[in-house]
Design a protein around this motif. Structure first.
Motif, PDB file in Angstrom:
ATOM      1  N   THR A 329       0.843  -1.184   0.000  1.00 45.42           N
ATOM      2  CA  THR A 329       0.000   0.000   0.000  1.00 45.42           C
ATOM      3  C   THR A 329       0.884   1.242   0.000  1.00 45.42           C
ATOM      4  O   THR A 329       2.110   1.163   0.164  1.00 45.42           O
ATOM      5  CB  THR A 329      -0.923   0.018   1.234  1.00 45.42           C
ATOM      6  N   VAL A 330       0.253   2.386  -0.186  1.00 40.63           N
ATOM      7  CA  VAL A 330       1.009   3.644  -0.192  1.00 40.63           C
ATOM      8  C   VAL A 330       1.702   3.846   1.141  1.00 40.63           C
ATOM      9  O   VAL A 330       2.873   4.272   1.207  1.00 40.63           O
ATOM     10  CB  VAL A 330       0.064   4.827  -0.501  1.00 40.63           C
ATOM     11  N   ALA A 331       1.017   3.523   2.232  1.00 39.45           N
ATOM     12  CA  ALA A 331       1.615   3.688   3.557  1.00 39.45           C
ATOM     13  C   ALA A 331       2.815   2.760   3.731  1.00 39.45           C
ATOM     14  O   ALA A 331       3.851   3.160   4.310  1.00 39.45           O
ATOM     15  CB  ALA A 331       0.571   3.408   4.639  1.00 39.45           C
ATOM     16  N   THR A 332       2.700   1.525   3.221  1.00 34.80           N
ATOM     17  CA  THR A 332       3.823   0.582   3.330  1.00 34.80           C
ATOM     18  C   THR A 332       5.008   1.046   2.502  1.00 34.80           C
ATOM     19  O   THR A 332       6.169   0.957   2.940  1.00 34.80           O
ATOM     20  CB  THR A 332       3.368  -0.817   2.868  1.00 34.80           C
ATOM     21  N   TRP A 333       4.730   1.518   1.283  1.00 35.43           N
ATOM     22  CA  TRP A 333       5.827   2.046   0.460  1.00 35.43           C
ATOM     23  C   TRP A 333       6.496   3.226   1.152  1.00 35.43           C
ATOM     24  O   TRP A 333       7.731   3.340   1.165  1.00 35.43           O
ATOM     25  CB  TRP A 333       5.295   2.494  -0.906  1.00 35.43           C
ATOM     26  N   THR A 334       5.715   4.102   1.737  1.00 38.67           N
ATOM     27  CA  THR A 334       6.279   5.275   2.420  1.00 38.67           C
ATOM     28  C   THR A 334       7.159   4.845   3.588  1.00 38.67           C
ATOM     29  O   THR A 334       8.288   5.353   3.770  1.00 38.67           O
ATOM     30  CB  THR A 334       5.142   6.185   2.912  1.00 38.67           C
ATOM     31  N   ALA A 335       6.640   3.899   4.390  1.00 38.58           N
ATOM     32  CA  ALA A 335       7.426   3.432   5.535  1.00 38.58           C
ATOM     33  C   ALA A 335       8.717   2.749   5.080  1.00 38.58           C
ATOM     34  O   ALA A 335       9.784   2.914   5.712  1.00 38.58           O
ATOM     35  CB  ALA A 335       6.586   2.477   6.374  1.00 38.58           C
ATOM     36  N   THR A 336       8.654   1.984   3.972  1.00 47.45           N
ATOM     37  CA  THR A 336       9.850   1.289   3.461  1.00 47.45           C
ATOM     38  C   THR A 336      10.899   2.289   2.990  1.00 47.45           C
ATOM     39  O   THR A 336      12.101   2.148   3.285  1.00 47.45           O
ATOM     40  CB  THR A 336       9.447   0.357   2.308  1.00 47.45           C
ATOM     41  N   ILE A 337      10.459   3.310   2.258  1.00 50.82           N
ATOM     42  CA  ILE A 337      11.405   4.311   1.746  1.00 50.82           C
ATOM     43  C   ILE A 337      12.034   5.095   2.890  1.00 50.82           C
ATOM     44  O   ILE A 337      13.256   5.342   2.917  1.00 50.82           O
ATOM     45  CB  ILE A 337      10.679   5.250   0.765  1.00 50.82           C
ATOM     46  N   VAL A 338      11.215   5.489   3.870  1.00 55.12           N
ATOM     47  CA  VAL A 338      11.748   6.240   5.018  1.00 55.12           C
ATOM     48  C   VAL A 338      12.748   5.384   5.802  1.00 55.12           C
ATOM     49  O   VAL A 338      13.814   5.858   6.227  1.00 55.12           O
ATOM     50  CB  VAL A 338      10.588   6.715   5.917  1.00 55.12           C
ATOM     51  N   SER A 339      12.386   4.109   5.993  1.00 57.09           N
ATOM     52  CA  SER A 339      13.292   3.220   6.728  1.00 57.09           C
ATOM     53  C   SER A 339      14.615   3.035   5.982  1.00 57.09           C
ATOM     54  O   SER A 339      15.690   3.043   6.588  1.00 57.09           O
ATOM     55  CB  SER A 339      12.621   1.847   6.929  1.00 57.09           C
ATOM     56  N   THR A 340      14.528   2.865   4.656  1.00 56.29           N
ATOM     57  CA  THR A 340      15.755   2.700   3.860  1.00 56.29           C
ATOM     58  C   THR A 340      16.647   3.936   3.961  1.00 56.29           C
ATOM     59  O   THR A 340      17.875   3.816   4.150  1.00 56.29           O
ATOM     60  CB  THR A 340      15.375   2.454   2.389  1.00 56.29           C
ATOM     61  N   ALA A 341      16.068   5.103   3.843  1.00 50.13           N
ATOM     62  CA  ALA A 341      16.852   6.339   3.943  1.00 50.13           C
ATOM     63  C   ALA A 341      17.454   6.497   5.330  1.00 50.13           C
ATOM     64  O   ALA A 341      18.627   6.907   5.487  1.00 50.13           O
ATOM     65  CB  ALA A 341      15.960   7.530   3.598  1.00 50.13           C
ATOM     66  N   THR A 342      16.653   6.148   6.363  1.00 47.90           N
ATOM     67  CA  THR A 342      17.144   6.291   7.747  1.00 47.90           C
ATOM     68  C   THR A 342      18.326   5.368   8.010  1.00 47.90           C
ATOM     69  O   THR A 342      19.349   5.764   8.584  1.00 47.90           O
ATOM     70  CB  THR A 342      16.007   5.992   8.731  1.00 47.90           C
ATOM     71  N   ILE A 343      18.179   4.091   7.588  1.00 47.39           N
ATOM     72  CA  ILE A 343      19.258   3.132   7.802  1.00 47.39           C
ATOM     73  C   ILE A 343      20.519   3.572   7.052  1.00 47.39           C
ATOM     74  O   ILE A 343      21.649   3.487   7.566  1.00 47.39           O
ATOM     75  CB  ILE A 343      18.814   1.737   7.351  1.00 47.39           C
ATOM     76  N   THR A 344      20.371   4.050   5.831  1.00 46.45           N
ATOM     77  CA  THR A 344      21.521   4.483   5.031  1.00 46.45           C
ATOM     78  C   THR A 344      22.252   5.636   5.724  1.00 46.45           C
ATOM     79  O   THR A 344      23.493   5.630   5.847  1.00 46.45           O
ATOM     80  CB  THR A 344      21.061   4.923   3.635  1.00 46.45           C
ATOM     81  N   VAL A 345      21.496   6.621   6.168  1.00 44.75           N
ATOM     82  CA  VAL A 345      22.103   7.784   6.829  1.00 44.75           C
ATOM     83  C   VAL A 345      22.787   7.384   8.121  1.00 44.75           C
ATOM     84  O   VAL A 345      23.915   7.815   8.431  1.00 44.75           O
ATOM     85  CB  VAL A 345      21.040   8.870   7.072  1.00 44.75           C
ATOM     86  N   MET A 346      22.151   6.529   8.936  1.00 40.53           N
ATOM     87  CA  MET A 346      22.717   6.146  10.221  1.00 40.53           C
ATOM     88  C   MET A 346      23.992   5.314  10.038  1.00 40.53           C
ATOM     89  O   MET A 346      24.978   5.495  10.782  1.00 40.53           O
ATOM     90  CB  MET A 346      21.675   5.352  11.025  1.00 40.53           C
ATOM     91  N   LEU A 347      23.964   4.385   9.039  1.00 37.30           N
ATOM     92  CA  LEU A 347      25.175   3.587   8.803  1.00 37.30           C
ATOM     93  C   LEU A 347      26.352   4.478   8.425  1.00 37.30           C
ATOM     94  O   LEU A 347      27.483   4.308   8.930  1.00 37.30           O
ATOM     95  CB  LEU A 347      24.910   2.558   7.699  1.00 37.30           C
ATOM     96  N   ARG A 348      26.132   5.442   7.516  1.00 42.60           N
ATOM     97  CA  ARG A 348      27.220   6.310   7.095  1.00 42.60           C
ATOM     98  C   ARG A 348      27.661   7.225   8.237  1.00 42.60           C
ATOM     99  O   ARG A 348      28.865   7.461   8.435  1.00 42.60           O
ATOM    100  CB  ARG A 348      26.786   7.153   5.901  1.00 42.60           C
ATOM    101  N   PHE A 349      26.697   7.726   9.020  1.00 44.47           N
ATOM    102  CA  PHE A 349      27.047   8.628  10.119  1.00 44.47           C
ATOM    103  C   PHE A 349      27.906   7.927  11.160  1.00 44.47           C
ATOM    104  O   PHE A 349      28.955   8.441  11.597  1.00 44.47           O
ATOM    105  CB  PHE A 349      25.762   9.178  10.765  1.00 44.47           C
ATOM    106  N   VAL A 350      27.506   6.730  11.539  1.00 42.97           N
ATOM    107  CA  VAL A 350      28.265   5.994  12.561  1.00 42.97           C
ATOM    108  C   VAL A 350      29.660   5.636  12.037  1.00 42.97           C
ATOM    109  O   VAL A 350      30.666   5.760  12.738  1.00 42.97           O
ATOM    110  CB  VAL A 350      27.491   4.735  12.991  1.00 42.97           C
TER     111      VAL A 350
END
Length: 615
Positions: A329-350
């Motif tokens: 669903t649109v909500a699931t796609w939104t949550a997946t994209i946000v999670s992917t961006a968050t994980i990417t940023v946190m991995l690089r930051f750490v």
């Protein structure tokens, strides 16, 4: 000589006097016989009796009428009403407010007055049984009275010389019967009904019909008429013994309506007009019981109830390439994209922070943003890019939970992707009146009947729908318009199912039309009859008999049509392979990826050439 003449005159005088007395006695005996007929033929369930005398009667008839009144008052213990016509021959009384079941006796020596008085009394009283007594006249004149009325409960009584009375009455098979009662002969109402009434044998009826399937079906080629109601009429004819011919109403008038001209004249159209003008005895064609029609026609007993709804275009399956997006669903796609961006940023930051505080020169692969993006997206696609070393505990925790999350996400996405690729999915159809009002579809119905009813509805949604309905006077064309995908057609549910099944059969590609779930106007359906038709009690009994024996339901099932449910699954056991149509989403995505990669490669070549030129 003079004495002889005087004697002869005296003898003649006394002879005439004696003849007058004998004639008067015969007249009184005739009235006694009429009284016996009244007592025998009156309806016991209607004890009240109304007697109407013609004020212009001859003196002898007046004396006989007085004698009849004396007998009625003396021997009749029930409510009795005596009326006399005015000098103009009419009854100057007001109609009674209550409907009292009454027997009526009309006495006159003029046949033409009997017909007029009978109509007046019917307007004033609820008449069950009527006797018209003709004191002077011929058999032909008496027969004209009952043939004009065509009422089984009307008996014409003619006084005949010799203290005899002749009774004539009409039966529903359109035959006039005659019984002559001799001085000592009596008549019994029960025997009379058993011997002559209740039979339609020999009667030929006219049945009006329209093409309203499956209730009545008119073949386009042969004009043969079949269907549920014609089948019921055939069964009734076999049991009651009548024959019939069909009369077709105009197809652009169908059930008919009441049209008021500018001068106030009412015109009846369609089946309503045919029955109202007495051009047919009965009508078939899914005839609804409507109050405005009751003024002009009668109905048989109800044999079913019907509902109104709309036939709308069916939603078409989603294109196969959309299978890439519909698993989530649109909500699931939104949550997946946000999670992917968050994980990417946190991995690089750490990783960047760990590299900045470390004195060693180890390769912190997550400090690179492109590597983090490829790694996270690769996990989502199950194409994992394993780094050489993971030096940060924080990154290890991030990766553990991310890999667990991607396991769930990829499993769900794959399942949905396979389902959408192999099984066609469609948008939800229009099932409610609110959805129909909100849709851009044009709405049509035959005539103004449904439009007027919806405009007077209590629901705001139904009133809006009534405003949007466009009246059509071509029944078949309404359903043809639905194929364009721009129209919704209104009719009764059984008719919609029949037309949809015959005009738009379900194919492997899916249904073309859809019957809405919401319905309105539960209405009784019956056969149409003439106003005050003598056929009604016979037809009602037959309808009840056919319902109780299950023949009504049997014929409804025989002629009913239903839309086939769409099942895209095959029933064979052959190996099912993915077709190009099933995988068009994958090839579409691959084509997009190749185009983007080619454009990126072209950009890199252009950038490299520009650098070489500067060098």
């Amino acid at each position: 000589m003079s004495n002889l003449k005087a004697l002869l005159l005296v003898l003649v005088f006394f002879s005439l006097l004696q003849l007058g007395r004998v004639a008067g006695s015969w007249r009184l005996d005739e009235r006694r016989k009429v009284m016996e007929v009244i007592s025998a033929l009156k309806e016991p369930k209607c004890p009240a009796i109304v007697v109407v005398f013609d004020s212009s009667a001859q003196p002898d008839d007046a004396d006989a009428n007085d004698f009849l009144v004396e007998m009625l008052v003396k021997d009749y213990p029930y409510p009795l009403t005596l009326l006399e016509t005015s000098s103009s021959g009419s009854l100057d009384i007001r109609p009674k407010s209550e409907l009292v079941c009454s027997n009526v006796v009309i006495v006159s020596d003029q046949p033409r007055k009997l017909q007029s008085l009978y109509r007046q009394v019917k307007d004033l009283y609820y008449v069950h049984t009527a006797l018209v007594v003709l004191t002077q006249g011929t058999t032909r004149e008496m027969e004209a009275v009952i043939v004009d009325a065509k009422n089984e409960n009307l008996f014409a009584v003619l006084e005949r010389p010799g203290r005899m009375v002749e009774i004539r009455f009409w039966t529903v098979n359109d035959v006039v019967h005659s019984i002559v009662l001799k001085p000592r002969q009596t008549v019994n109402r029960k025997d009379l009904l058993l011997n002559f009434k209740g039979k339609l044998k020999g009667r030929k009826l006219k049945v009006a019909a329209i093409d309203s399937r499956p209730a009545s079906i008119i073949d386009d080629q042969t004009s043969a008429i079949t269907g549920v109601e014609p089948a019921l009429v055939q069964l009734m004819s076999q049991h009651l013994g009548f024959t019939y011919d069909y009369v077709q109403a105009l197809p652009n008038e169908m059930w008919g309506d009441v049209v008021t001209l500018d001068n106030g004249t009412l015109i009846l159209t369609g089946l309503l007009g045919i029955l109202g003008r007495k051009e047919a005895d009965m009508a078939v064609g899914n005839f609804y019981l409507l109050l405005k029609r009751k003024e002009f026609i009668d109905y048989s007993a109800i044999y079913k109830f019907s509902y109104e709804s709309f036939l709308v275009p069916a939603p078409q399956p989603y294109p196969k390439w959309t299978a890439l997006f519909y698993p989530f669903t649109v909500a699931t796609w939104t949550a997946t994209i946000v999670s992917t961006a968050t994980i990417t940023v946190m991995l690089r930051f750490v990783a960047s922070w760990q590299q900045s505080i470390s004195s060693s020169r180890e390769n912190y692969v997550f400090a690179s943003l492109p590597f983090c993006c490829l790694y996270v997206i690769g996990n989502l696609m199950n194409v994992q890019v394993q780094p050489q070393t993971i030096n940060s505990n924080a990154n290890r925790i991030f990766l553990i939970w991310w890999l667990f999350g991607t396991l769930i996400l990829t499993t769900g996405y794959r399942s949905g992707l396979i389902s959408h690729m192999t099984f066609p999915f469609t948008p939800p159809p229009i099932d409610t009146f609110q959805q129909l009002v909100d849709s851009p579809l044009k709405k049509t119905s035959f005539g103004d009947f449904m439009k007027e009813n919806l405009l007077n509805a209590t629901s705001e949604t139904e009133r809006i729908l009534g405003k949007e309905i466009i009246a059509s006077y071509n029944f078949t064309a309404m359903f043809v318009q639905v194929d364009s995908g721009l129209w919704a057609a209104e009719s009764n549910v059984e008719n919609i199912l029949y037309m949809a099944a015959t005009m738009y059969p379900t194919t492997a590609a899916g249904p073309k039309v859809h019957l809405m779930r919401d319905s309105i106007m539960p209405s009784g359906v019956a056969l149409g009859l003439q106003k005050n038709s003598q056929l009604k009690k016979y037809v009602d009994k037959e309808i009840q008999r056919l319902i109780e024996t299950g023949l009504v339901d049997y014929h409804r099932l025989q002629f009913a049509k239903n839309m086939d449910k769409w099942n895209p699954k095959t029933n064979n056991n052959n190996l099912i392979s993915f077709s190009l149509d099933n995988l068009q989403g994958g090839f579409f995505l691959l084509l997009v990826g190749v185009l983007i990669s080619a454009m990126t490669f072209a950009g890199e070549l252009l950038s490299n050439r520009m650098k070489m030129r500067r060098i």
